[in-house]
Design an enzyme around this catalytic site. Structure first.
Site, short mmCIF file in Angstrom:
data_model
loop_
_atom_site.label_atom_id
_atom_site.label_comp_id
_atom_site.label_asym_id
_atom_site.label_seq_id
_atom_site.Cartn_x
_atom_site.Cartn_y
_atom_site.Cartn_z
CD GLN A 107 -2.37 1.22 2.82
OE1 GLN A 107 -1.91 0.53 3.72
NE2 GLN A 107 -3.35 2.07 3.03
CB SER A 110 2.52 6.85 4.65
OG SER A 110 1.40 6.31 5.28
CD GLU A 225 -4.24 0.80 6.55
OE1 GLU A 225 -4.60 1.76 5.85
OE2 GLU A 225 -3.06 0.60 6.90
CD GLU A 377 -3.16 11.07 19.00
OE1 GLU A 377 -2.84 10.31 18.06
OE2 GLU A 377 -2.68 10.92 20.15
#
Ligand code: FAD
Length: 410
Positions: A107, A110, A225, A377
Site C-alpha cells: 500500500q 504514506s 484497513e 487521535e
C-alpha cells in the site's frame, strides 16, 4: 443458512482437497469453486455470500485442515478496493492471481510529509502517451520489498484543491523506476520500506476509479484497513506439498508480520505468565491484569455486536474507528500488565529473558497499533465528528489549488 454453507464447503472439501497439489494449484481449485473469496460476486469467482460468511468459511477450512486464500494487503486492501472502484479489465486481470497468492501487493499511501494528512501527498503522476510517469517518495510501506504491485495514490492535478487532484493506480513494483529500501525498527524486524519513485511507468488503464477522483478510492482502502485482521501464521502445519509450500510462503510473505501478535499486546499470555512467575497474588499485578482482560473482552463483544448487526443486514456503523481505537487501548493495557508481571526483566531479550524475548518485543511493538492504519487521535476525530456529531476539527485546509498550499520540500 450458516450450517448449510459450512456443510456445503466441508462436503466439497472431501472431494477436492488434495494435499499433494502445488499451493497455487490448490488455491486455483479453491477459487474456481468460489470458496477462496465467497463474499465476492459470482461473476468474479465468488459466491455472493454475505460478509458474515467469511469468518465461518475460514474456520471451516481450518477445521478440515485445508489451506485457505493468502492473507495480507492483496486480499485485505487491494481486492476490496478493486472490487468497488476498479474497471472490469483491472478486476479480471488482478483479482484471480491475488486470490491464489500468485501476486502480492503493498500500500503506497504514506509519505514523509503526508501520513494523517494523506491528502497533502506530493508524489506526482504525469500523463505520457498511454502511460503515466510517477516520481516522488513513499514511506512506511509494509512488504514493499517483495510486493509485485502497489496500490498507489499520487497527485495528478496541482491546480485542484488538495483532495481533488489525486488519482489511485496499480503500480507494477518490479521496474527500473522503483527503488525499495528497507527500514529496520526498534524491535529488530524490517517490515517497512522507503520507496523511491523516479519516472516509474504505469499504463493509463491501471487507473483505479476516476482520474483526480482518487480520494474516494483511498477512503475505501482506509475503511478496509481499519477493519482488517492482522495476518497470523497458520495454526496447524500438516503433511503434504500444499502445506510445505504454505510454510515457505509464511517464511517469506508473512515475515514482516511476525511481530504483529506482539503489537496487539498478547493478552493471551497474561494469566499464564502471572501464574508461572508467581506474581498472580500481587495486588498491583492483579489490578493491571484485570484491566487488560476486561478491556479485551468488552472490545471483542463490541466487535461481535457489530458483526451480528451486519448479519441482520444493518449498514456498517462506527465500529471501524471504535474497534481500531479499542485495539490500541487493549494493547497498551496488556503491555502495562506484562510490565507489572516481569518488572525490569521485561527489558531483556534473548533465550533466557522473560518468555524468550517475547515480553521485550511486546513493549517495543505495541506503540505501532496506535499509528498504523490511522492514529488514535485521527480515530477520535472521526468518532467525534461522524458518530457524536461534534463540530469539525479546525483545519487549515482552504479551497485553493494544491500548488498554492504552503508545504515542506519533499
Ligand atoms: C505498523 C505500521 C504499518 C504501516 N504500514 C503502512 C503501509 O503499508 N503503507 C502506508 O502507506 N503507510 C503505512 N504506515 C504509515 C501510517 O499510515 C502512518 O504512520 C500514519 O498514518 C500516521 O502518519 P505519520 O506517521 O506521518 O504521523 P503524522 O500524521 O505526522 O502524525 C504525528 C502525530 O500528530 C498527530 N496528529 C496528526 N494530525 C492530527 C489531527 N488532525 N488531530 C490530532 N492529532 C493529529 C498524530 O495522531 C500523531 O500523534 C504504517 C505505519 C505503521 C506503524
Amino acid at each position: 443458512m450458516a450450517e448449510d454453507v459450512r456443510a456445503a464447503l466441508l462436503g466439497w472439501l472431501l472431494d477436492a482437497w488434495d494435499p499433494e497439489l502445488s499451493l497455487a494449484g490448490w488455491r486455483k481449485r479453491l477459487a474456481a469453486a468460489g470458496w477462496a473469496a465467497p463474499t465476492w460476486p459470482a461473476r468474479l469467482g465468488g459466491r455472493d455470500l454475505p460478509a458474515s460468511a467469511a469468518s465461518l468459511i475460514t474456520a471451516a477450512l481450518a477445521e478440515f485442515g485445508a489451506v485457505g486464500p493468502p492473507e495480507g494487503v492483496g486480499m485485505s486492501l487491494a481486492a476490496p478496493t478493486l472490487l468497488q472502484h476498479g474497471s472490469g479489465e483491472l478486476q479480471t486481470r488482478f483479482l484471480p492471481p491475488t486470490v491464489t497468492g500468485e501476486i502480492t501487493w503493498c500500500q503506497l499511501f504514506s509519505e514523509p510529509g503526508a501520513g494523517s494528512d494523506l491528502a497533502s501527498l506530493q508524489t506526482r503522476a504525469e500523463p505520457d502517451g498511454d502511460e503515466y510517469l510517477v516520481s516522488g517518495q513513499k514511506v512506511w510501506t509494509t512488504s514493499a520489498h517483495h510486493a509485485d504491485y502497489g496500490l498507489l495514490v499520487a497527485r495528478t492535478n496541482c491546480d485542484a484543491p488538495k483532495h481533488h487532484g489525486l488519482t489511485c493506480f496499480v503500480l507494477p513494483m518490479k521496474q527500473p523506476g522503483v527503488e525499495v529500501r528497507p527500514l529496520r525498527q526498534a524491535n529488530g524486524h524490517a517490515s517497512f520500506n522507503e520507496v523511491f519513485l523516479d519516472g516509474a511507468r504505469i499504463p493509463a488503464s491501471f487507473v483505479i476509479g476516476d482520474v483526480d477522483g482518487g480520494w474516494r478510492v483511498a477512503l475505501t482502502t482506509l475503511a478496509h484497513e481499519r477493519r482488517a485482521a492482522i495476518p497470523s501464521p497458520p495454526a496447524v502445519h500438516r503433511e503434504g506439498r500444499v502445506w510445505r509450500e504454505a510454510a515457505q510462503e509464511a517464511l517469506h510473505i508473512r515475515a514482516p508480520y511476525r511481530w504483529y501478535p506482539q503489537r496487539a499486546g498478547r493478552v493471551d499470555l497474561l494469566v499464564p505468565r502471572a501464574l508461572v512467575t508467581g506474581r498472580a497474588a500481587d495486588p498491583y499485578v492483579r489490578q493491571e491484569l484485570a484491566r487488560a482482560v476486561t478491556l479485551a473482552w468488552t472490545t471483542r463483544w463490541t466487535a461481535q455486536r457489530a458483526a451480528a448487526a451486519r448479519k441482520l443486514g444493518k449498514p456498517p456503523g462506527p465500529e471501524g474507528s471504535l474497534g481500531k481505537l479499542a485495539s490500541s487501548n487493549v494493547a497498551r493495557a496488556a503491555c502495562a500488565a506484562h510490565l507489572a508481571i516481569a518488572g525490569p526483566a521485561a527489558m531483556l531479550t534473548g533465550p533466557d529473558s522473560p518468555a524468550g524475548g517475547v515480553i521485550a518485543e511486546i513493549i517495543l511493538s505495541v506503540p505501532a497499533v496506535s499509528i498504523a492504519g490511522g492514529t488514535d487521535e485521527i480515530q477520535r476525530n472521526i468518532i467525534a465528528e461522524r458518530v457524536l456529531g461534534l463540530p469539525k476539527d479546525p483545519t487549515l485546509d482552504a479551497p485553493v489549488p494544491f500548488r498554492d498550499v504552503p508545504k515542506n520540500r519533499s
